[in-house]
Scaffold this motif. Sequence first.
Motif, PDB file in Angstrom:
ATOM      1  N   GLN A  35      80.298  43.350 -13.138  1.00 24.90           N
ATOM      2  CA  GLN A  35      80.376  43.646 -11.711  1.00 24.90           C
ATOM      3  C   GLN A  35      80.104  42.351 -10.970  1.00 24.90           C
ATOM      4  O   GLN A  35      79.102  41.677 -11.249  1.00 24.90           O
ATOM      5  CB  GLN A  35      79.351  44.703 -11.316  1.00 24.90           C
ATOM      6  CG  GLN A  35      79.622  46.060 -11.919  1.00 24.90           C
ATOM      7  CD  GLN A  35      78.585  47.073 -11.486  1.00 24.90           C
ATOM      8  OE1 GLN A  35      77.570  46.746 -10.891  1.00 24.90           O
ATOM      9  NE2 GLN A  35      78.845  48.330 -11.789  1.00 24.90           N
ATOM     10  N   PRO A  36      80.959  41.971 -10.043  1.00 27.00           N
ATOM     11  CA  PRO A  36      80.745  40.708  -9.346  1.00 27.00           C
ATOM     12  C   PRO A  36      79.489  40.753  -8.487  1.00 27.00           C
ATOM     13  O   PRO A  36      79.120  41.792  -7.958  1.00 27.00           O
ATOM     14  CB  PRO A  36      82.001  40.561  -8.485  1.00 27.00           C
ATOM     15  CG  PRO A  36      82.519  41.933  -8.306  1.00 27.00           C
ATOM     16  CD  PRO A  36      82.134  42.676  -9.554  1.00 27.00           C
ATOM     17  N   GLY A  37      78.841  39.628  -8.359  1.00 29.53           N
ATOM     18  CA  GLY A  37      77.638  39.524  -7.552  1.00 29.53           C
ATOM     19  C   GLY A  37      76.677  38.533  -8.171  1.00 29.53           C
ATOM     20  O   GLY A  37      76.823  38.124  -9.329  1.00 29.53           O
ATOM     21  N   ALA A  38      75.678  38.150  -7.405  1.00 27.40           N
ATOM     22  CA  ALA A  38      74.739  37.149  -7.874  1.00 27.40           C
ATOM     23  C   ALA A  38      73.758  37.719  -8.890  1.00 27.40           C
ATOM     24  O   ALA A  38      73.362  37.030  -9.815  1.00 27.40           O
ATOM     25  CB  ALA A  38      73.979  36.555  -6.695  1.00 27.40           C
ATOM     26  N   TRP A  39      73.347  38.958  -8.736  1.00 33.04           N
ATOM     27  CA  TRP A  39      72.369  39.556  -9.633  1.00 33.04           C
ATOM     28  C   TRP A  39      72.953  40.833 -10.203  1.00 33.04           C
ATOM     29  O   TRP A  39      73.700  41.543  -9.530  1.00 33.04           O
ATOM     30  CB  TRP A  39      71.072  39.871  -8.877  1.00 33.04           C
ATOM     31  CG  TRP A  39      70.398  38.644  -8.386  1.00 33.04           C
ATOM     32  CD1 TRP A  39      70.536  38.064  -7.172  1.00 33.04           C
ATOM     33  CD2 TRP A  39      69.521  37.807  -9.132  1.00 33.04           C
ATOM     34  NE1 TRP A  39      69.804  36.934  -7.099  1.00 33.04           N
ATOM     35  CE2 TRP A  39      69.155  36.744  -8.291  1.00 33.04           C
ATOM     36  CE3 TRP A  39      69.011  37.857 -10.403  1.00 33.04           C
ATOM     37  CZ2 TRP A  39      68.302  35.739  -8.713  1.00 33.04           C
ATOM     38  CZ3 TRP A  39      68.155  36.857 -10.805  1.00 33.04           C
ATOM     39  CH2 TRP A  39      67.808  35.820  -9.971  1.00 33.04           C
ATOM     40  N   PRO A  40      72.626  41.174 -11.440  1.00 30.07           N
ATOM     41  CA  PRO A  40      73.120  42.428 -12.005  1.00 30.07           C
ATOM     42  C   PRO A  40      72.637  43.622 -11.180  1.00 30.07           C
ATOM     43  O   PRO A  40      71.622  43.550 -10.488  1.00 30.07           O
ATOM     44  CB  PRO A  40      72.501  42.455 -13.407  1.00 30.07           C
ATOM     45  CG  PRO A  40      72.182  41.038 -13.724  1.00 30.07           C
ATOM     46  CD  PRO A  40      71.873  40.378 -12.409  1.00 30.07           C
ATOM     47  N   ALA A  41      73.371  44.698 -11.282  1.00 36.51           N
ATOM     48  CA  ALA A  41      73.039  45.894 -10.504  1.00 36.51           C
ATOM     49  C   ALA A  41      71.632  46.375 -10.839  1.00 36.51           C
ATOM     50  O   ALA A  41      71.226  46.398 -11.999  1.00 36.51           O
ATOM     51  CB  ALA A  41      74.039  47.003 -10.800  1.00 36.51           C
ATOM     52  N   GLY A  42      70.861  46.703  -9.824  1.00 35.12           N
ATOM     53  CA  GLY A  42      69.515  47.216 -10.003  1.00 35.12           C
ATOM     54  C   GLY A  42      68.459  46.139 -10.159  1.00 35.12           C
ATOM     55  O   GLY A  42      67.313  46.459 -10.442  1.00 35.12           O
ATOM     56  N   THR A  43      68.819  44.890  -9.992  1.00 38.30           N
ATOM     57  CA  THR A  43      67.830  43.814 -10.106  1.00 38.30           C
ATOM     58  C   THR A  43      67.785  43.039  -8.805  1.00 38.30           C
ATOM     59  O   THR A  43      68.594  43.240  -7.905  1.00 38.30           O
ATOM     60  CB  THR A  43      68.170  42.853 -11.253  1.00 38.30           C
ATOM     61  OG1 THR A  43      69.420  42.236 -10.972  1.00 38.30           O
ATOM     62  CG2 THR A  43      68.248  43.577 -12.571  1.00 38.30           C
ATOM     63  N   ARG A  44      66.827  42.134  -8.711  1.00 37.01           N
ATOM     64  CA  ARG A  44      66.697  41.302  -7.525  1.00 37.01           C
ATOM     65  C   ARG A  44      66.156  39.937  -7.946  1.00 37.01           C
ATOM     66  O   ARG A  44      65.662  39.777  -9.061  1.00 37.01           O
ATOM     67  CB  ARG A  44      65.781  41.958  -6.497  1.00 37.01           C
ATOM     68  CG  ARG A  44      64.358  42.143  -6.980  1.00 37.01           C
ATOM     69  CD  ARG A  44      63.517  42.856  -5.922  1.00 37.01           C
ATOM     70  NE  ARG A  44      62.155  43.007  -6.372  1.00 37.01           N
ATOM     71  CZ  ARG A  44      61.208  42.090  -6.224  1.00 37.01           C
ATOM     72  NH1 ARG A  44      61.484  40.957  -5.628  1.00 37.01           N
ATOM     73  NH2 ARG A  44      59.993  42.296  -6.664  1.00 37.01           N
ATOM     74  N   PRO A  45      66.217  38.947  -7.062  1.00 39.25           N
ATOM     75  CA  PRO A  45      65.673  37.634  -7.415  1.00 39.25           C
ATOM     76  C   PRO A  45      64.170  37.718  -7.649  1.00 39.25           C
ATOM     77  O   PRO A  45      63.497  38.615  -7.136  1.00 39.25           O
ATOM     78  CB  PRO A  45      65.971  36.772  -6.182  1.00 39.25           C
ATOM     79  CG  PRO A  45      66.848  37.558  -5.314  1.00 39.25           C
ATOM     80  CD  PRO A  45      66.822  38.971  -5.747  1.00 39.25           C
TER      81      PRO A  45
END
Length: 105
Positions: free
Chosen positions: A51-61
């Motif tokens: 899934q495109p995006g900076a962090w995987p789904a369900g996670t955060r920095p």
Amino acid sequence: MTDLDPEDTAAMRRENGGKDFRLYLRQQITNGRARKTAPPPAPPPKPPGYQPGAWPAGTRPPDPPPTRHTEADWQLALDHYRNGLGHDNDPCHCGSCPPATKGTS
């Protein structure tokens, strides 16, 4: 053989009335165009479930690292430094400075 010496060029011009030299130069132009117009390599395939995006789904920095000193501690250390304290006669009590020894200045 990748480099041409002046003797090689002169020999190609003499043989077959210069036809070999012209064919060589035309082939050099064709090779240059082929390198210039080569399609870019295909990008590698995406992993399964990508899934495109900076962090995987369900996670955060990650959270910023915690500081062990408060704003008041920093202000006290800054005032201490500005007043010229922290010498052997008045050691700093911040916990980060090495302990003062007597007889050194």
